[in-house]
Write a protein that holds these residues in place. Structure first.
Motif, PDB file in Angstrom:
ATOM      1  N   LEU A 104       0.773  -1.492   0.233  1.00  0.00           N
ATOM      2  CA  LEU A 104       0.068  -0.086  -0.162  1.00  0.00           C
ATOM      3  C   LEU A 104       0.670   1.054   0.147  1.00  0.00           C
ATOM      4  CD1 LEU A 104      -2.963  -1.058   2.719  1.00  0.00           C
ATOM      5  CD2 LEU A 104      -2.762  -0.954   0.456  1.00  0.00           C
ATOM      6  N   THR A 105       0.385   2.222  -0.587  1.00  0.00           N
ATOM      7  CA  THR A 105       1.076   3.796  -0.560  1.00  0.00           C
ATOM      8  C   THR A 105       0.459   4.120   0.797  1.00  0.00           C
ATOM      9  OG1 THR A 105       1.415   3.181  -3.361  1.00  0.00           O
ATOM     10  CG2 THR A 105       1.874   5.916  -1.529  1.00  0.00           C
ATOM     11  N   LEU A 106       1.277   4.766   1.589  1.00  0.00           N
ATOM     12  CA  LEU A 106       1.245   5.962   2.404  1.00  0.00           C
ATOM     13  C   LEU A 106       1.524   7.102   2.202  1.00  0.00           C
ATOM     14  CD1 LEU A 106       1.903   3.509   5.076  1.00  0.00           C
ATOM     15  CD2 LEU A 106       0.282   3.082   3.898  1.00  0.00           C
ATOM     16  N   VAL A 107       0.449   8.184   3.001  1.00  0.00           N
ATOM     17  CA  VAL A 107       0.972   9.271   3.028  1.00  0.00           C
ATOM     18  C   VAL A 107       0.269   9.653   4.255  1.00  0.00           C
ATOM     19  CG1 VAL A 107      -0.055  11.779   2.151  1.00  0.00           C
ATOM     20  CG2 VAL A 107       0.354   9.580   0.308  1.00  0.00           C
ATOM     21  N   LEU A 108       0.760  11.068   4.535  1.00  0.00           N
ATOM     22  CA  LEU A 108       0.339  11.396   5.623  1.00  0.00           C
ATOM     23  C   LEU A 108      -0.469  13.322   5.678  1.00  0.00           C
ATOM     24  CD1 LEU A 108       1.091  11.641   9.224  1.00  0.00           C
ATOM     25  CD2 LEU A 108       2.482  13.631   8.800  1.00  0.00           C
ATOM     26  N   SER A 152      -3.393  14.287  -1.196  1.00  0.00           N
ATOM     27  CA  SER A 152      -3.377  13.478  -0.279  1.00  0.00           C
ATOM     28  C   SER A 152      -3.840  12.234  -1.083  1.00  0.00           C
ATOM     29  CB  SER A 152      -3.522  13.351   0.967  1.00  0.00           C
ATOM     30  OG  SER A 152      -2.586  14.873   2.183  1.00  0.00           O
ATOM     31  N   ALA A 153      -5.082  11.890  -1.502  1.00  0.00           N
ATOM     32  CA  ALA A 153      -5.471  11.634  -2.294  1.00  0.00           C
ATOM     33  C   ALA A 153      -4.630  11.314  -3.664  1.00  0.00           C
ATOM     34  CB  ALA A 153      -6.682  11.158  -2.813  1.00  0.00           C
ATOM     35  N   GLU A 154      -4.677  12.147  -4.793  1.00  0.00           N
ATOM     36  CA  GLU A 154      -3.630  13.013  -5.377  1.00  0.00           C
ATOM     37  C   GLU A 154      -2.844  12.536  -5.867  1.00  0.00           C
ATOM     38  OE1 GLU A 154      -4.755  17.250  -6.353  1.00  0.00           O
ATOM     39  OE2 GLU A 154      -6.566  16.650  -6.855  1.00  0.00           O
ATOM     40  N   SER A 155      -2.053  12.606  -4.739  1.00  0.00           N
ATOM     41  CA  SER A 155       0.084  12.256  -4.747  1.00  0.00           C
ATOM     42  C   SER A 155      -0.250  10.891  -4.264  1.00  0.00           C
ATOM     43  CB  SER A 155      -0.147  13.143  -2.999  1.00  0.00           C
ATOM     44  OG  SER A 155      -0.069  12.462  -2.309  1.00  0.00           O
ATOM     45  N   THR A 156      -1.284  10.062  -4.150  1.00  0.00           N
ATOM     46  CA  THR A 156      -0.699   8.600  -4.075  1.00  0.00           C
ATOM     47  C   THR A 156      -0.984   7.938  -5.707  1.00  0.00           C
ATOM     48  OG1 THR A 156      -3.378   7.952  -4.466  1.00  0.00           O
ATOM     49  CG2 THR A 156      -2.136   8.186  -1.798  1.00  0.00           C
ATOM     50  N   GLY A 157      -1.321   9.048  -7.159  1.00  0.00           N
ATOM     51  CA  GLY A 157      -1.537   8.443  -8.388  1.00  0.00           C
ATOM     52  C   GLY A 157      -2.913   7.813  -8.432  1.00  0.00           C
TER      53      GLY A 157
END
Length: 219
Positions: A104-108, A152-157
């Motif tokens: 999973l891709t994790l973002v803060l 944040s969601a956009e940064s995950t791709g």
């Protein structure tokens, strides 16, 4: 399919609320204002600059929001550097590693300042697990506005329906839902008087959202 998870920081990754509480109240004492518990609780999940703007307007203060932010951060820095007992919330590091090891891709997505975020991530060696970090202090709007979670969601791709947010505040839950992202409300003993009624799922322990237990919800 679940492909990315967006974590809040304060109250989810780390229990820094006692330090924030003391820093704010020392700031309140220094400038001579009496903030009720109800007003203080309404700040949860908002960025420091937006809180200070509200304080200025509410109390008709002469100080600028920026000067109030600097004062609060001065007190917080003192506590952060001297609190040797500061630690991650129970089970969150295992959850982060579990998600990371399952691809999973994790973002803060946190309302904390970027300086505060970097302090925590460096102290606990978290940078290796996260693709990106977003601070509410760097954005135009604060939670409950959905801006931070949209970015944040956009940064995950990935699409928003392939993402999940973990939040512990009323404002954070509302922001995630407004962004159209599945939201887990983390109701722990660290949380006080927060409303999780709009969350898609409410938990008391991170074991409840281990990858093996929640991945099927997104298929």
């Amino acid at each position: 399919m679940l492909k990315a998870v967006i974590f809040d920081m304060d109250g989810v990754i780390i229990d820094s609320e006692p330090m924030h509480n003391k820093a704010y109240h020392d700031m309140f004492d220094e400038i001579g204002i009496d903030v009720s518990p109800e007003l203080y609780q309404s700040f949860t999940g908002q960025s420091t600059i937006n809180i200070c703007k509200r304080l200025r307007d509410h109390f008709k203060l002469e100080q600028s929001p920026e000067s109030l932010v600097a004062l609060k951060r001065k007190h917080y820095k003192q506590f952060f550097e001297t609190d040797s007992e500061l630690g991650l919330i129970d089970g969150v590091l295992d959850l982060i590693k579990d998600y990371y090891s399952n691809g999973l891709t994790l973002v803060l997505g946190s309302s904390a300042s970027m300086g505060g975020i970097k302090q925590i991530f460096e102290r606990f060696d978290l940078n290796q697990y996260f693709k990106a970090k977003f601070s509410g202090g760097d954005l135009k709007q604060s939670k409950p506005d959905p801006e931070i979670f949209i970015k944040s969601a956009e940064s995950t791709g990935f699409k928003r329906e392939e993402c999940m947010v973990i939040e512990d505040s009323t404002n954070g839950v509302e922001a995630a839902i407004a962004a159209g992202i599945f939201c887990v409300g983390y109701d722990s003993f660290h949380s006080k008087n927060q409303d999780y009624s709009k969350a898609d799922m409410v938990i008391n322990n991170f074991d409840e959202i281990a990858f093996s237990k929640i991945s099927h919800l997104f298929k």
